[in-house]
Design a protein around this motif. Sequence first.
Motif, mmCIF file in Angstrom:
data_model
loop_
_atom_site.group_PDB
_atom_site.id
_atom_site.type_symbol
_atom_site.label_atom_id
_atom_site.label_comp_id
_atom_site.label_asym_id
_atom_site.label_seq_id
_atom_site.Cartn_x
_atom_site.Cartn_y
_atom_site.Cartn_z
ATOM 1 N N PRO A 56 -0.855 6.608 11.716
ATOM 2 C CA PRO A 56 -1.384 5.236 11.783
ATOM 3 C C PRO A 56 -2.769 5.124 11.162
ATOM 4 O O PRO A 56 -3.603 6.025 11.310
ATOM 5 N N PRO A 57 -3.027 4.025 10.471
ATOM 6 C CA PRO A 57 -4.357 3.797 9.902
ATOM 7 C C PRO A 57 -5.331 3.398 11.009
ATOM 8 O O PRO A 57 -4.926 2.909 12.063
ATOM 9 N N THR A 58 -6.611 3.613 10.760
ATOM 10 C CA THR A 58 -7.621 3.129 11.693
ATOM 11 C C THR A 58 -7.764 1.619 11.519
ATOM 12 O O THR A 58 -7.353 1.049 10.501
ATOM 13 N N TYR A 59 -8.365 0.986 12.504
ATOM 14 C CA TYR A 59 -8.586 -0.454 12.373
ATOM 15 C C TYR A 59 -9.510 -0.759 11.206
ATOM 16 O O TYR A 59 -9.352 -1.781 10.523
ATOM 17 N N LEU A 60 -10.484 0.104 10.956
ATOM 18 C CA LEU A 60 -11.373 -0.120 9.819
ATOM 19 C C LEU A 60 -10.597 -0.072 8.511
ATOM 20 O O LEU A 60 -10.802 -0.911 7.624
ATOM 21 N N THR A 61 -9.686 0.891 8.397
ATOM 22 C CA THR A 61 -8.860 0.965 7.193
ATOM 23 C C THR A 61 -8.025 -0.297 7.029
ATOM 24 O O THR A 61 -7.914 -0.857 5.930
ATOM 25 N N LEU A 62 -7.425 -0.758 8.124
ATOM 26 C CA LEU A 62 -6.613 -1.975 8.077
ATOM 27 C C LEU A 62 -7.443 -3.181 7.660
ATOM 28 O O LEU A 62 -7.012 -3.995 6.826
ATOM 29 N N VAL A 63 -8.637 -3.302 8.226
ATOM 30 C CA VAL A 63 -9.497 -4.451 7.927
ATOM 31 C C VAL A 63 -9.956 -4.426 6.477
ATOM 32 O O VAL A 63 -9.932 -5.458 5.786
ATOM 33 N N ARG A 64 -10.377 -3.261 6.004
ATOM 34 C CA ARG A 64 -10.805 -3.164 4.607
ATOM 35 C C ARG A 64 -9.643 -3.446 3.658
ATOM 36 O O ARG A 64 -9.806 -4.161 2.654
ATOM 37 N N ASP A 65 -8.481 -2.894 3.956
ATOM 38 C CA ASP A 65 -7.320 -3.087 3.087
ATOM 39 C C ASP A 65 -6.893 -4.549 3.056
ATOM 40 O O ASP A 65 -6.656 -5.118 1.984
ATOM 41 N N ALA A 66 -6.791 -5.169 4.236
ATOM 42 C CA ALA A 66 -6.367 -6.571 4.294
ATOM 43 C C ALA A 66 -7.381 -7.479 3.611
ATOM 44 O O ALA A 66 -7.009 -8.396 2.865
ATOM 45 N N SER A 67 -8.659 -7.229 3.847
ATOM 46 C CA SER A 67 -9.704 -8.061 3.240
ATOM 47 C C SER A 67 -9.692 -7.928 1.726
ATOM 48 O O SER A 67 -9.848 -8.919 1.002
ATOM 49 N N ALA A 68 -9.495 -6.697 1.228
ATOM 50 C CA ALA A 68 -9.439 -6.486 -0.221
ATOM 51 C C ALA A 68 -8.241 -7.216 -0.819
ATOM 52 O O ALA A 68 -8.339 -7.811 -1.907
ATOM 53 N N HIS A 69 -7.116 -7.190 -0.118
ATOM 54 C CA HIS A 69 -5.919 -7.875 -0.622
ATOM 55 C C HIS A 69 -6.134 -9.386 -0.639
ATOM 56 O O HIS A 69 -5.802 -10.055 -1.627
ATOM 57 N N VAL A 70 -6.691 -9.926 0.440
ATOM 58 C CA VAL A 70 -6.941 -11.368 0.489
ATOM 59 C C VAL A 70 -7.952 -11.766 -0.579
ATOM 60 O O VAL A 70 -7.809 -12.803 -1.237
#
Length: 294
Positions: A171-185
């Motif tokens: 599982p990814p960390t929440y920081l990884t998820l937030v950075r990835d989602a923000s970069a995609h958006v």
Amino acid sequence: MHTAPPGSTPLSRTVTEPWVQVALSARVMQQTLRSVPEVRSGAYLDVLRRFLPQEPVDVWCRGFLEASLEHLVMWADYATPLKYHPEASVEFTLRPAQTLARAALESAAQAVWILSAADFRDAARRHAALVLADWDEQRKAALDDATKAGLKRRSESLREGLGFTDNETRPPTYLTLVRDASAHVREQLPAALLGSDDAVERLWRASAGSAHGKQWPASELVVVNPSTGSTMPDPAAITAILKLADAVVTYGVMRFADRSGYAAELSSIQQSALAQVYAKIPLLPGAPSSPPSR
């Protein structure tokens, strides 16, 4: 209207206007999500849920988005309630806004992470990673060995059935998820103005620090009143994390509707949601009685 308790610094409408916009957006997105029907046969999410039918991916994505919007709407109900008492005042502090916005951001980021995958296999892998992480947390919280053992077997069976390695479903960390989602958006919606990856990480870390009672957000994210020398939470810091959470969950809801097979109806669904919310909010003098067409 945002008045201030005795001894605090009143905030201008210019400062609080972005908060009102986020509150409206959260309520509209919540109604929009509620109005998106079941996934259509043949839609992207219908195909994707065949990889893991016992844990439907559309149910998980909807759940992530629902959680995100519950956090943001809870903040909205405090900051811009639908009914005002004539003598009511609202006192804004960093921690509640940052904590709720951070929770909203982390929840929505999980849905965006799945929905932004490049292909079905990667989307299935991401979904499986989050399901396994959920089961692992459930196992850790279990009070008896039999439940723990059952959840462990369940996880092992899922990995074997899908053919993913332990590393692939880590599982990814929440920081990884937030950075990835923000970069995609940021890539898909440049007008959202989310800032750099590092700026997003700072917002997330500041919010986490506030939620846990750390001192650095309270000492760094303040402004000084030049006339009195007193300090107050920096409204810009509140605005930044709220807008980031709003952008990610808004994109998530739009993407979810599209992947559910309702791209053609999405505009009318949103317009209906806006009309329902607009009918409930207190209007300023001179404001139109119905919302403008989007």
